[in-house]
Write a protein that holds these residues in place. Structure first.
Motif, PDB file in Angstrom:
ATOM      1  N   THR A 213      36.362  96.417  86.599  1.00 23.79           N
ATOM      2  CA  THR A 213      35.341  95.977  85.648  1.00 23.79           C
ATOM      3  C   THR A 213      33.956  96.002  86.279  1.00 23.79           C
ATOM      4  O   THR A 213      32.956  96.156  85.587  1.00 23.79           O
ATOM      5  CB  THR A 213      35.622  94.547  85.151  1.00 23.79           C
ATOM      6  N   MET A 214      33.914  95.857  87.616  1.00 21.62           N
ATOM      7  CA  MET A 214      32.649  95.871  88.340  1.00 21.62           C
ATOM      8  C   MET A 214      32.781  96.624  89.653  1.00 21.62           C
ATOM      9  O   MET A 214      32.065  96.332  90.622  1.00 21.62           O
ATOM     10  CB  MET A 214      32.165  94.435  88.605  1.00 21.62           C
ATOM     11  N   SER A 215      33.682  97.588  89.702  1.00 17.90           N
ATOM     12  CA  SER A 215      33.945  98.269  90.971  1.00 17.90           C
ATOM     13  C   SER A 215      34.604  99.623  90.749  1.00 17.90           C
ATOM     14  O   SER A 215      35.144  99.898  89.674  1.00 17.90           O
ATOM     15  CB  SER A 215      34.852  97.398  91.853  1.00 17.90           C
ATOM     16  N   ASN A 216      34.572 100.437  91.793  1.00 18.86           N
ATOM     17  CA  ASN A 216      35.352 101.670  91.836  1.00 18.86           C
ATOM     18  C   ASN A 216      36.611 101.425  92.667  1.00 18.86           C
ATOM     19  O   ASN A 216      36.640 100.552  93.534  1.00 18.86           O
ATOM     20  CB  ASN A 216      34.544 102.815  92.449  1.00 18.86           C
ATOM     21  N   LEU A 217      37.636 102.210  92.395  1.00 16.25           N
ATOM     22  CA  LEU A 217      38.962 102.012  92.980  1.00 16.25           C
ATOM     23  C   LEU A 217      39.308 103.141  93.948  1.00 16.25           C
ATOM     24  O   LEU A 217      39.087 104.321  93.648  1.00 16.25           O
ATOM     25  CB  LEU A 217      40.002 101.961  91.857  1.00 16.25           C
ATOM     26  N   PHE A 218      39.869 102.772  95.114  1.00 19.39           N
ATOM     27  CA  PHE A 218      40.381 103.727  96.096  1.00 19.39           C
ATOM     28  C   PHE A 218      41.770 103.286  96.536  1.00 19.39           C
ATOM     29  O   PHE A 218      42.053 102.090  96.608  1.00 19.39           O
ATOM     30  CB  PHE A 218      39.486 103.764  97.345  1.00 19.39           C
TER      31      PHE A 218
ATOM     32  N   LYS B 244      45.810 109.768 103.529  1.00 22.26           N
ATOM     33  CA  LYS B 244      44.908 110.506 102.650  1.00 22.26           C
ATOM     34  C   LYS B 244      44.275 109.524 101.678  1.00 22.26           C
ATOM     35  O   LYS B 244      44.935 108.595 101.200  1.00 22.26           O
ATOM     36  CB  LYS B 244      45.671 111.597 101.897  1.00 22.26           C
ATOM     37  N   LEU B 245      42.987 109.728 101.394  1.00 20.95           N
ATOM     38  CA  LEU B 245      42.233 108.837 100.526  1.00 20.95           C
ATOM     39  C   LEU B 245      42.162 109.407  99.111  1.00 20.95           C
ATOM     40  O   LEU B 245      41.792 110.573  98.922  1.00 20.95           O
ATOM     41  CB  LEU B 245      40.813 108.668 101.081  1.00 20.95           C
ATOM     42  N   PHE B 246      42.491 108.578  98.125  1.00 20.53           N
ATOM     43  CA  PHE B 246      42.491 108.986  96.728  1.00 20.53           C
ATOM     44  C   PHE B 246      41.549 108.082  95.930  1.00 20.53           C
ATOM     45  O   PHE B 246      41.451 106.881  96.189  1.00 20.53           O
ATOM     46  CB  PHE B 246      43.894 108.872  96.127  1.00 20.53           C
ATOM     47  N   THR B 247      40.897 108.657  94.937  1.00 17.94           N
ATOM     48  CA  THR B 247      40.096 107.865  94.005  1.00 17.94           C
ATOM     49  C   THR B 247      40.059 108.566  92.656  1.00 17.94           C
ATOM     50  O   THR B 247      40.075 109.809  92.594  1.00 17.94           O
ATOM     51  CB  THR B 247      38.659 107.648  94.539  1.00 17.94           C
TER      52      THR B 247
ATOM     53  N   LEU C  68      49.480 104.285  92.296  1.00 20.26           N
ATOM     54  CA  LEU C  68      48.707 103.208  92.922  1.00 20.26           C
ATOM     55  C   LEU C  68      49.626 102.207  93.613  1.00 20.26           C
ATOM     56  O   LEU C  68      49.385 101.807  94.752  1.00 20.26           O
ATOM     57  CB  LEU C  68      47.869 102.491  91.862  1.00 20.26           C
ATOM     58  N   LEU C  69      50.689 101.805  92.924  1.00 20.64           N
ATOM     59  CA  LEU C  69      51.586 100.783  93.455  1.00 20.64           C
ATOM     60  C   LEU C  69      52.415 101.285  94.638  1.00 20.64           C
ATOM     61  O   LEU C  69      52.976 100.479  95.390  1.00 20.64           O
ATOM     62  CB  LEU C  69      52.515 100.270  92.351  1.00 20.64           C
ATOM     63  N   ALA C  70      52.467 102.602  94.814  1.00 22.75           N
ATOM     64  CA  ALA C  70      53.199 103.178  95.946  1.00 22.75           C
ATOM     65  C   ALA C  70      52.289 103.449  97.143  1.00 22.75           C
ATOM     66  O   ALA C  70      52.736 104.000  98.159  1.00 22.75           O
ATOM     67  CB  ALA C  70      53.879 104.479  95.517  1.00 22.75           C
ATOM     68  N   SER C  71      51.029 103.050  97.065  1.00 24.24           N
ATOM     69  CA  SER C  71      50.072 103.353  98.121  1.00 24.24           C
ATOM     70  C   SER C  71      50.273 102.458  99.340  1.00 24.24           C
ATOM     71  O   SER C  71      50.933 101.420  99.278  1.00 24.24           O
ATOM     72  CB  SER C  71      48.642 103.216  97.591  1.00 24.24           C
TER      73      SER C  71
ATOM     74  N   SER D 293      52.534  93.129  96.130  1.00 17.38           N
ATOM     75  CA  SER D 293      51.708  92.773  97.282  1.00 17.38           C
ATOM     76  C   SER D 293      51.509  93.967  98.208  1.00 17.38           C
ATOM     77  O   SER D 293      52.366  94.858  98.303  1.00 17.38           O
ATOM     78  CB  SER D 293      52.350  91.626  98.068  1.00 17.38           C
ATOM     79  N   PHE D 294      50.377  93.960  98.913  1.00 12.52           N
ATOM     80  CA  PHE D 294      50.044  95.012  99.862  1.00 12.52           C
ATOM     81  C   PHE D 294      49.603  94.373 101.181  1.00 12.52           C
ATOM     82  O   PHE D 294      48.981  93.314 101.190  1.00 12.52           O
ATOM     83  CB  PHE D 294      48.921  95.904  99.328  1.00 12.52           C
TER      84      PHE D 294
END
Length: 270
Positions: free
Chosen positions: A166-171, A177-180, A217-220, A242-243
């Motif tokens: 809502t107020m941010s970008n997601l990575f 490897k970096l995904f967005t 996302l949940l497998a990251s 949880s991560f």
């Protein structure tokens, strides 16, 4: 264009929420990444056909405001460009507002919680490409996330792909490897999103922008969100998943490597 504290009742910002804003992080060194903020607001002003100062004037106005309005560093400076009122020959106006940073040191250590929002983000809306003052959708979505015990909400777009906070970008990070989400997802072209991708390239971290599912996302391995005030914020939980959040300076964490590079880049400003 001189900043003002008085807004006309005829201004389209008041009547329709028509305007733009940028929120800059101000440190002892001055405004950070102001060139990126200026460029984004300039594009938005062109899109809305609003008069906007050139970069040198923008910088001068910010520096003059900081000089005349001392505050404890670091702090947030919001710059609002109103829509004016062409029908009454009222030009667009600039407004400056100062507030303290909302993020706490312990959040960078343990991470924050995300909530997956049920209402979608419309990736086809023209508003997704600009930092619009029409922000009610964001505020309501953030309140929904808070009611679920989270610190931030994450939107999916109308096709069910990950979009943004809502107020941010997601990575997120998977197998070093970096995904967005790509801009095609409907996410805002964030100033720190741009910076993180730039830093990843410098650090030789493979990156990918695309359309991703919640399952991916949940497998990251690690995930974080970004905006101008928070920088890189680790995430410890998405809904009930949880991560692990690595300790600061952990050499085996891409998140912490990027965080370190980001802090070094900030220290080099202006």
């Amino acid at each position: 264009m001189t900043p003002t504290n008085v807004i006309s009742s005829q201004d389209r910002l008041v009547l329709f929420g028509l305007g733009l804003f940028e929120t800059l992080l101000i440190s002892e060194s001055g405004p950070l990444f102001s060139d990126l903020h200026w460029n984004r607001m300039k594009k938005g002003a062109s899109f809305l056909n609003l008069k906007f100062p050139d970069q040198s004037e923008w910088t001068r106005l910010i520096q003059e405001f900081i000089r005349l309005n001392p505050a404890s560093f670091p702090f947030a400076l919001r710059i609002t460009l109103s829509g004016g009122s062409p029908g009454t020959d009222l030009p667009a106006q600039l407004f400056f507002n100062v507030r303290p940073l909302p993020y706490r040191p312990e959040q960078y250590l343990r991470g924050i919680k995300l909530h997956l929002l049920s209402a979608p983000r419309n990736e086809h809306s023209p508003l997704v490409s600009i930092k619009s003052t029409n922000y009610l959708e964001n505020l309501l979505a953030k309140e929904t996330a808070v009611r679920y015990g989270a610190d931030e909400g994450i939107w999916l777009n109308t096709k069910g792909y990950l979009c943004e906070g809502t107020m941010s970008n997601l990575f997120f990070i998977k197998d070093n490897k970096l995904f967005t989400p790509s801009l095609a997802s409907g996410c805002l072209p964030g100033t720190r999103r741009y910076t993180i991708l730039e830093l990843a390239d410098i650090l030789n971290i493979p990156t990918e922008e695309g359309l991703y599912t919640v399952e991916e996302l949940l497998a990251s391995d690690e995930l974080f969100v970004t905006n101008a005030l928070m920088g890189l914020m680790p995430v410890c939980c998405v809904n009930d998943v949880s991560f692990t959040v690595s300790p600061p300076a952990a050499k085996d964490s891409l998140l912490r490597r990027l965080e370190s590079a980001y802090k070094q880049k900030m220290s080099g400003y202006p």
